[in-house]
Write an enzyme that holds these catalytic residues in place. Structure first.
Site, PDB file in Angstrom:
ATOM      1  N   LYS A  44       0.826  -1.212   0.000  1.00 10.32           N
ATOM      2  CA  LYS A  44       0.000   0.000   0.000  1.00 10.32           C
ATOM      3  C   LYS A  44       0.862   1.265   0.000  1.00 10.32           C
ATOM      4  O   LYS A  44       0.563   2.233  -0.711  1.00 10.32           O
ATOM      5  CB  LYS A  44      -0.951  -0.003   1.196  1.00 10.32           C
ATOM      6  CG  LYS A  44      -1.984  -1.124   1.085  1.00 10.32           C
ATOM      7  CD  LYS A  44      -3.011  -1.102   2.168  1.00 10.32           C
ATOM      8  CE  LYS A  44      -3.782  -2.404   2.209  1.00 10.32           C
ATOM      9  NZ  LYS A  44      -4.446  -2.776   0.981  1.00 10.32           N
ATOM     10  N   ASP A 251      -9.135  -4.899 -12.782  1.00  9.16           N
ATOM     11  CA  ASP A 251      -8.481  -5.320 -11.540  1.00  9.16           C
ATOM     12  C   ASP A 251      -8.544  -4.145 -10.559  1.00  9.16           C
ATOM     13  O   ASP A 251      -7.980  -3.087 -10.833  1.00  9.16           O
ATOM     14  CB  ASP A 251      -7.021  -5.701 -11.850  1.00  9.16           C
ATOM     15  CG  ASP A 251      -6.247  -6.169 -10.622  1.00  9.16           C
ATOM     16  OD1 ASP A 251      -6.814  -6.173  -9.511  1.00  9.16           O
ATOM     17  OD2 ASP A 251      -5.064  -6.519 -10.781  1.00  9.16           O
ATOM     18  N   ASP A 257      -5.222   2.847  -3.365  1.00 15.63           N
ATOM     19  CA  ASP A 257      -3.909   3.503  -3.223  1.00 15.63           C
ATOM     20  C   ASP A 257      -3.752   4.615  -4.258  1.00 15.63           C
ATOM     21  O   ASP A 257      -3.177   5.673  -3.957  1.00 15.63           O
ATOM     22  CB  ASP A 257      -2.789   2.467  -3.382  1.00 15.63           C
ATOM     23  CG  ASP A 257      -2.898   1.363  -2.339  1.00 15.63           C
ATOM     24  OD1 ASP A 257      -3.348   1.658  -1.214  1.00 15.63           O
ATOM     25  OD2 ASP A 257      -2.555   0.207  -2.659  1.00 15.63           O
TER      26      ASP A 257
HETATM   27  O1  RIB Z   1      -3.784  -2.034  -1.745  1.00 12.52           O
HETATM   28  C1  RIB Z   1      -3.275  -3.064  -2.544  1.00 12.52           C
HETATM   29  C2  RIB Z   1      -2.040  -3.609  -1.911  1.00 12.52           C
HETATM   30  O2  RIB Z   1      -2.374  -4.238  -0.702  1.00 12.52           O
HETATM   31  C3  RIB Z   1      -1.344  -4.681  -2.718  1.00 12.52           C
HETATM   32  O3  RIB Z   1      -0.418  -4.156  -3.635  1.00 12.52           O
HETATM   33  C4  RIB Z   1      -0.733  -5.560  -1.646  1.00 12.52           C
HETATM   34  O4  RIB Z   1       0.654  -5.558  -1.643  1.00 12.52           O
HETATM   35  C5  RIB Z   1      -1.310  -5.076  -0.338  1.00 12.52           C
HETATM   36  O5  RIB Z   1      -0.428  -4.291   0.357  1.00 12.52           O
END
Ligand code: RIB
Length: 312
Positions: A44, A251, A257
């Site tokens: 994240k 996806d 994020d």
């Molecule tokens: O928010 C998605 C992320 O959550 C992924 O990339 C994984 O690594 C987890 O941290």
């Protein structure tokens, strides 16, 4: 890195994502045959750092990786994005974080994280890196780190006068009151439910969830409601819904994020919060149209073009 751009410090996790697409998520005891394994950068914190960089922010990251190939590959990728990794530390005591991810036919994801080195990022690491906050405008932190480290990040950012954005993911009921003392808290519906006990499924509950987060100390609550858009509620009495963008979802991994990274850049640029959330919403929506987490983070020009096309 151009010094005239506002600087954003991301304190957070770095993971290698091991992703398999499957028709559906396995139920307990079930084995599901999926497609081929894809190994792709995630975490994240690192995802948000990449989103910041691609949205035009100057980004520095504080994090930990193991002394292994995943760690060196992931850090090289972040440096290639122009992210300042001088405070990304290595440890011999754990492997780099890994996330096991299943993506279903609808593009929804299910994630289990082996935190590894992320769990060894300590408050002392942050205090030793505190110079990085000196010229920063915004600090972003999530919760794939020990809670006391999240707390130290909030304390340090406040000491240096940075605006603080908390992405409470993954959430825990054990969040102490100090962790709510942030400028913006930005959970999705599931995370908000863990924090407040209320599941945001309709407008009335959304508002009550957001008000509860403000009552605990946040200056603003931004609820990421996916296909229902976002809700912005502030201590000053602002309450506004921001509509969702319609996209072909491939996806959803890392969409939240992308949202938080774009929000951080907009807040650092002193864009008003509702406009900032519109930009963040568009960035999150575009991130859903491409596989992977960091791989899917859109660039600012693409986001702006998309917003014009959508007429929003
Ligand atoms: O928010 C998605 C992320 O959550 C992924 O990339 C994984 O690594 C987890 O941290």
């Amino acid at each position: 890195m151009s010094a005239d751009k506002p600087k954003i410090v991301v304190v957070g996790s770095i993971n290698m994502d091991l992703v398999v697409r499957a028709a559906h998520f396995p139920t307990p005891g079930e084995t599901v045959l999926g497609e081929q394994l894809v190994t792709t950068p995630g975490g994240k914190g690192a995802n948000q750092a990449v989103a910041v960089a691609r949205m035009g922010g100057r980004c520095a990251m504080i994090a930990r990786v193991g002394m292994d190939e995943f760690g060196s590959t992931l850090v090289a990728g972040l440096k290639a994005e122009g992210i300042d990794c001088r405070h990304v530390m290595e440890t011999e005591d754990a492997s780099t974080g890994v996330a096991m991810i299943v993506v279903d036919a609808k593009g929804e994801n299910s994630i289990v994280v082996a935190g590894g080195a992320n769990r060894l990022l300590t408050p002392d690491d942050l205090f030793a890196s505190s110079s990085v906050f000196a010229d920063a405008t915004v600090m972003v932190v999530q919760m794939e780190l020990p809670l006391q480290t999240v707390h130290a990040a909030i304390q340090l950012a406040r000491r240096y006068g940075c605006k603080i954005i908390l992405d409470p993911a993954p959430p825990t009921k054990a969040m102490c009151p100090e962790l709510y003392q942030v400028d913006v808290i930005a959970p999705n519906a599931q995370e908000a439910e863990v924090l407040t006990g209320q599941l945001a499924i309709e407008e009335r509950v959304d508002k009550s969830v957001a008000m509860e987060l403000l009552a605990r100390g946040a200056g603003a609550a931004v609820l990421k409601l996916g296909p229902r858009g976002a809700l912005v509620v502030t201590k000053d009495g602002l309450m506004q819904r921001v509509p969702a963008y319609k996209v072909q979802v491939v996806d959803t991994t890392g969409a939240g994020d992308a949202f938080v990274g774009a929000l951080a850049v907009a807040v650092a640029e002193e864009i008003d919060l509702v406009s900032a959330v519109k930009l963040a919403n568009a960035t999150g929506a575009l991130a859903c149209t491409t596989p992977g987490a960091q791989a899917a983070m859109p660039r600012r020009d693409a986001v702006v073009r998309f917003m014009h096309e959508q007429g929003l």
